[in-house]
Write a protein that holds these residues in place. Structure first.
Motif, PDB file in Angstrom:
ATOM      1  N   LYS A 271      -8.550 -38.480  -9.082  1.00 52.07           N
ATOM      2  CA  LYS A 271      -8.106 -39.374  -8.009  1.00 52.07           C
ATOM      3  C   LYS A 271      -8.979 -39.189  -6.761  1.00 52.07           C
ATOM      4  CE  LYS A 271      -4.150 -40.236  -5.024  1.00 52.07           C
ATOM      5  NZ  LYS A 271      -2.830 -39.758  -4.606  1.00 52.07           N
ATOM      6  N   LEU A 272      -9.266 -37.931  -6.431  1.00 53.87           N
ATOM      7  CA  LEU A 272     -10.096 -37.657  -5.259  1.00 53.87           C
ATOM      8  C   LEU A 272     -11.533 -38.128  -5.459  1.00 53.87           C
ATOM      9  CD1 LEU A 272      -8.762 -34.130  -4.299  1.00 53.87           C
ATOM     10  CD2 LEU A 272      -8.415 -36.255  -3.038  1.00 53.87           C
ATOM     11  N   LYS A 273     -12.050 -38.006  -6.673  1.00 51.98           N
ATOM     12  CA  LYS A 273     -13.400 -38.505  -6.952  1.00 51.98           C
ATOM     13  C   LYS A 273     -13.466 -40.012  -6.745  1.00 51.98           C
ATOM     14  CE  LYS A 273     -14.972 -35.067 -10.321  1.00 51.98           C
ATOM     15  NZ  LYS A 273     -15.282 -34.860 -11.744  1.00 51.98           N
ATOM     16  N   THR A 274     -12.445 -40.711  -7.251  1.00 55.23           N
ATOM     17  CA  THR A 274     -12.398 -42.166  -7.095  1.00 55.23           C
ATOM     18  C   THR A 274     -12.296 -42.536  -5.622  1.00 55.23           C
ATOM     19  OG1 THR A 274     -11.331 -42.408  -9.240  1.00 55.23           O
ATOM     20  CG2 THR A 274     -11.101 -44.242  -7.701  1.00 55.23           C
ATOM     21  N   GLU A 275     -11.424 -41.831  -4.915  1.00 60.60           N
ATOM     22  CA  GLU A 275     -11.259 -42.084  -3.486  1.00 60.60           C
ATOM     23  C   GLU A 275     -12.566 -41.826  -2.738  1.00 60.60           C
ATOM     24  OE1 GLU A 275      -8.721 -40.052   0.071  1.00 60.60           O
ATOM     25  OE2 GLU A 275      -7.671 -40.362  -1.832  1.00 60.60           O
ATOM     26  N   ASN A 276     -13.266 -40.771  -3.111  1.00 62.17           N
ATOM     27  CA  ASN A 276     -14.533 -40.435  -2.474  1.00 62.17           C
ATOM     28  C   ASN A 276     -15.574 -41.531  -2.713  1.00 62.17           C
ATOM     29  OD1 ASN A 276     -16.271 -38.728  -1.007  1.00 62.17           O
ATOM     30  ND2 ASN A 276     -17.149 -37.974  -2.922  1.00 62.17           N
ATOM     31  N   LYS A 277     -15.644 -42.040  -3.945  1.00 64.51           N
ATOM     32  CA  LYS A 277     -16.586 -43.123  -4.244  1.00 64.51           C
ATOM     33  C   LYS A 277     -16.261 -44.365  -3.425  1.00 64.51           C
ATOM     34  CE  LYS A 277     -17.836 -41.787  -8.930  1.00 64.51           C
ATOM     35  NZ  LYS A 277     -17.753 -42.119 -10.358  1.00 64.51           N
TER      36      LYS A 277
ATOM     37  N   GLU B 173      -0.391 -27.274 -15.173  1.00 68.28           N
ATOM     38  CA  GLU B 173      -1.013 -27.197 -13.853  1.00 68.28           C
ATOM     39  C   GLU B 173      -2.478 -27.638 -13.916  1.00 68.28           C
ATOM     40  OE1 GLU B 173      -1.334 -26.320  -9.699  1.00 68.28           O
ATOM     41  OE2 GLU B 173       0.275 -26.908 -11.036  1.00 68.28           O
ATOM     42  N   VAL B 174      -3.181 -27.243 -14.955  1.00 66.76           N
ATOM     43  CA  VAL B 174      -4.575 -27.665 -15.127  1.00 66.76           C
ATOM     44  C   VAL B 174      -4.644 -29.183 -15.264  1.00 66.76           C
ATOM     45  CG1 VAL B 174      -6.532 -27.627 -16.726  1.00 66.76           C
ATOM     46  CG2 VAL B 174      -5.436 -25.491 -16.045  1.00 66.76           C
ATOM     47  N   GLU B 175      -3.750 -29.761 -16.044  1.00 66.18           N
ATOM     48  CA  GLU B 175      -3.719 -31.216 -16.219  1.00 66.18           C
ATOM     49  C   GLU B 175      -3.444 -31.920 -14.891  1.00 66.18           C
ATOM     50  OE1 GLU B 175      -4.120 -34.871 -17.804  1.00 66.18           O
ATOM     51  OE2 GLU B 175      -4.603 -32.984 -18.782  1.00 66.18           O
ATOM     52  N   ARG B 176      -2.494 -31.380 -14.122  1.00 67.20           N
ATOM     53  CA  ARG B 176      -2.173 -31.969 -12.818  1.00 67.20           C
ATOM     54  C   ARG B 176      -3.389 -31.898 -11.889  1.00 67.20           C
ATOM     55  NH1 ARG B 176      -1.174 -30.788  -7.872  1.00 67.20           N
ATOM     56  NH2 ARG B 176      -1.313 -28.535  -8.125  1.00 67.20           N
ATOM     57  N   LEU B 177      -4.058 -30.755 -11.885  1.00 67.70           N
ATOM     58  CA  LEU B 177      -5.235 -30.596 -11.033  1.00 67.70           C
ATOM     59  C   LEU B 177      -6.380 -31.508 -11.473  1.00 67.70           C
ATOM     60  CD1 LEU B 177      -5.193 -26.734 -10.538  1.00 67.70           C
ATOM     61  CD2 LEU B 177      -4.689 -28.474  -8.812  1.00 67.70           C
ATOM     62  N   ASN B 178      -6.555 -31.685 -12.773  1.00 64.06           N
ATOM     63  CA  ASN B 178      -7.584 -32.606 -13.266  1.00 64.06           C
ATOM     64  C   ASN B 178      -7.298 -34.032 -12.819  1.00 64.06           C
ATOM     65  OD1 ASN B 178      -9.297 -30.801 -14.546  1.00 64.06           O
ATOM     66  ND2 ASN B 178      -8.196 -30.909 -16.479  1.00 64.06           N
ATOM     67  N   GLN B 179      -6.037 -34.440 -12.891  1.00 65.81           N
ATOM     68  CA  GLN B 179      -5.671 -35.789 -12.453  1.00 65.81           C
ATOM     69  C   GLN B 179      -5.899 -35.956 -10.952  1.00 65.81           C
ATOM     70  OE1 GLN B 179      -1.636 -36.296 -13.773  1.00 65.81           O
ATOM     71  NE2 GLN B 179      -2.241 -36.737 -15.882  1.00 65.81           N
ATOM     72  N   GLU B 180      -5.523 -34.931 -10.188  1.00 67.01           N
ATOM     73  CA  GLU B 180      -5.744 -34.985  -8.740  1.00 67.01           C
ATOM     74  C   GLU B 180      -7.236 -35.033  -8.428  1.00 67.01           C
ATOM     75  OE1 GLU B 180      -4.848 -32.262  -4.805  1.00 67.01           O
ATOM     76  OE2 GLU B 180      -3.555 -32.036  -6.550  1.00 67.01           O
ATOM     77  N   ASN B 181      -8.028 -34.265  -9.167  1.00 65.85           N
ATOM     78  CA  ASN B 181      -9.474 -34.257  -8.977  1.00 65.85           C
ATOM     79  C   ASN B 181     -10.072 -35.634  -9.274  1.00 65.85           C
ATOM     80  OD1 ASN B 181     -11.943 -32.994  -8.405  1.00 65.85           O
ATOM     81  ND2 ASN B 181     -12.329 -32.679 -10.580  1.00 65.85           N
TER      82      ASN B 181
END
Length: 74
Positions: free
Chosen positions: A45-51, A35-43
């Motif tokens: 992805k969201l950072k990239t999307e935000n940039k 779950e931590v790994e999944r959340l890190n990957q999602e995070n």
């Protein structure tokens, strides 16, 4: 002799309980780690999307400033 036998049985029961608890702990740890790994990957992805969105926003602001300057000079 009977006391030793009872202690041996109790010891075996405790060993079995310990193994079950270790397995349960290991499975829970594996689930949490996944779950931590999944959340890190999602995070990430969201950072990239935000940039990307921030770059688009800045580009739009720049275009609006250029257009405003053009309109002011006309």
């Amino acid at each position: 002799m009977l006391k030793e036998s009872l202690l041996t049985v109790e010891n075996e029961l405790l060993k079995a309980k310990n193994e079950r608890l270790q397995l349960k702990h290991s499975e829970a740890f594996t689930r949490v780690r996944a779950e931590v790994e999944r959340l890190n990957q999602e995070n990430d992805k969201l950072k990239t999307e935000n940039k990307d969105l921030e770059r688009k926003y800045l580009w739009i602001v720049k275009q609006l400033e250029k257009q405003t300057r053009r309109d002011a000079s006309v």
